[in-house]
Design an enzyme around this catalytic site. Sequence first.
Site, short mmCIF file in Angstrom:
data_model
loop_
_atom_site.label_atom_id
_atom_site.label_comp_id
_atom_site.label_asym_id
_atom_site.label_seq_id
_atom_site.Cartn_x
_atom_site.Cartn_y
_atom_site.Cartn_z
N ASP A 11 0.80 -1.22 0.00
CA ASP A 11 0.00 0.00 0.00
C ASP A 11 0.84 1.28 0.00
OD1 ASP A 11 -2.63 -0.95 -0.20
OD2 ASP A 11 -2.56 -1.63 1.87
N ASP A 49 -5.68 -4.96 -5.28
CA ASP A 49 -5.56 -3.53 -4.93
C ASP A 49 -4.24 -2.96 -5.42
OD1 ASP A 49 -6.82 -5.37 -3.21
OD2 ASP A 49 -6.92 -3.96 -1.56
N1 GLY Z 1 -7.10 -2.11 0.08
C1 GLY Z 1 -8.16 -2.71 0.76
C2 GLY Z 1 -9.51 -2.29 0.36
O1 GLY Z 1 -9.79 -1.90 -0.75
O2 GLY Z 1 -10.35 -2.35 1.24
#
Ligand code: GLY
Length: 407
Positions: A104, A171
């Site tokens: 992330d 993601d």
């Molecule tokens: N990255 C996790 C979500 O989209 O909740």
Amino acid sequence: MNEYIALPSLPGELNQARVQGHLTKVMKTIKRNIPCIGERNPKIGNPDFSWTHCGAFDWVSSFWAGQLWLCYQTTSDERYKNSAMLRKSYFADMLLDPFWLDHDLGFQYSLSCVAEYKLTGCEDAKMMALRAADHLLHRFRKVGGYIVAWNDTHPLSLEKPDVIQGKSIIDSLQNTALLFWASEITGAPVYRTAAIRHSETLAKHIVRDDYSTYHSFNFDPIYQTPVKGETFQGYADESCWARGQSWAIHGYAQTYLYTKDDNFLNLAKKLARFAAESITADGVPVWDYRLPENEIQYKDSSAGAITSAGFLLIAQALEDKAHALPQGDDSRVGLLEEAAQFSQWGMYLLQGLMDQCDLCDHPTAEGLLSQGASFVKVGLCDNMLPYGDYYYLEALMRANGYRNFFW
Ligand code: GLY
């Protein structure tokens, strides 16, 4: 051109004047909320539309900063910039603690330090974003060609250590933007090569034959060979988590912008088509596109916002391709018709959000959209979400013709 999918009409009209007026209103709402949010980072909304804030180094921590930077870019109002910059020490501290550094980093640093560098030229912000890109690059596994999603030290123990080194998630298709940016800034192709290989690997494994998607895909942690698709936040391993699909649509469209490789644009279009066929008649996606009818049909406004921004991004890419062709070229008309369809789908989702989830007229709401579904299986549904808000702003800006973002 592919077969046209007509989406049902929503009541009322969404014309350009309404979209423009609403963008102004959303930016005013963001400005109104600066004092109550202060130096904190929103994590998830409470029933009274106030925020619960992030603890240390959450994946969502940059989405408020991202909204502030976009508002600053559009209005030059220093209040947005000054508020965004209050978060700098948070992002500096994060780089000191390997415990928190995972895939992330792309979200976290694109919307904070890359944004700051792009808008102010700040060298510190550039160096912080480059260090984040280095950490992200080191998660790339060369044999399997994927970026490892999480850490085995994660406090929620998302996975056992023997699985974690083989875990990739959808993601991350958004997070590769940080790697593409790092190659542009440094001239070193290594970041870009890793981003492209990761995107290609996920195209092969996380995308199914019907262009629905798994949330995650496991590789063998030692040999890095493909094992199986799974879900984490979706309904079931073989269902299709709506926000996951939206990460892939926006992510592959974005990867096309960085690479100009038509394979990525064509994939984004097919993923988008699957979503368009799956969206319910009110224009706001249910949280999983394969949710059984006997389950509560919670909405996920964040999936709607990301998907809308993704559709509009695809439309812009198709328009650009058409305009690059000479007048009179036969493919021009087809590309423009296709662009119009993606634009219409993007506007349809935007209207669904404006009509049913928008909180700008609520006198004290600290966010923009209700009805986000963070993680339904653990009871996190029907909330404001900072990423829903960020992509709502991005979609409104794209609908108004803006093209400069931080990815
Ligand atoms: N990255 C996790 C979500 O989209 O909740």
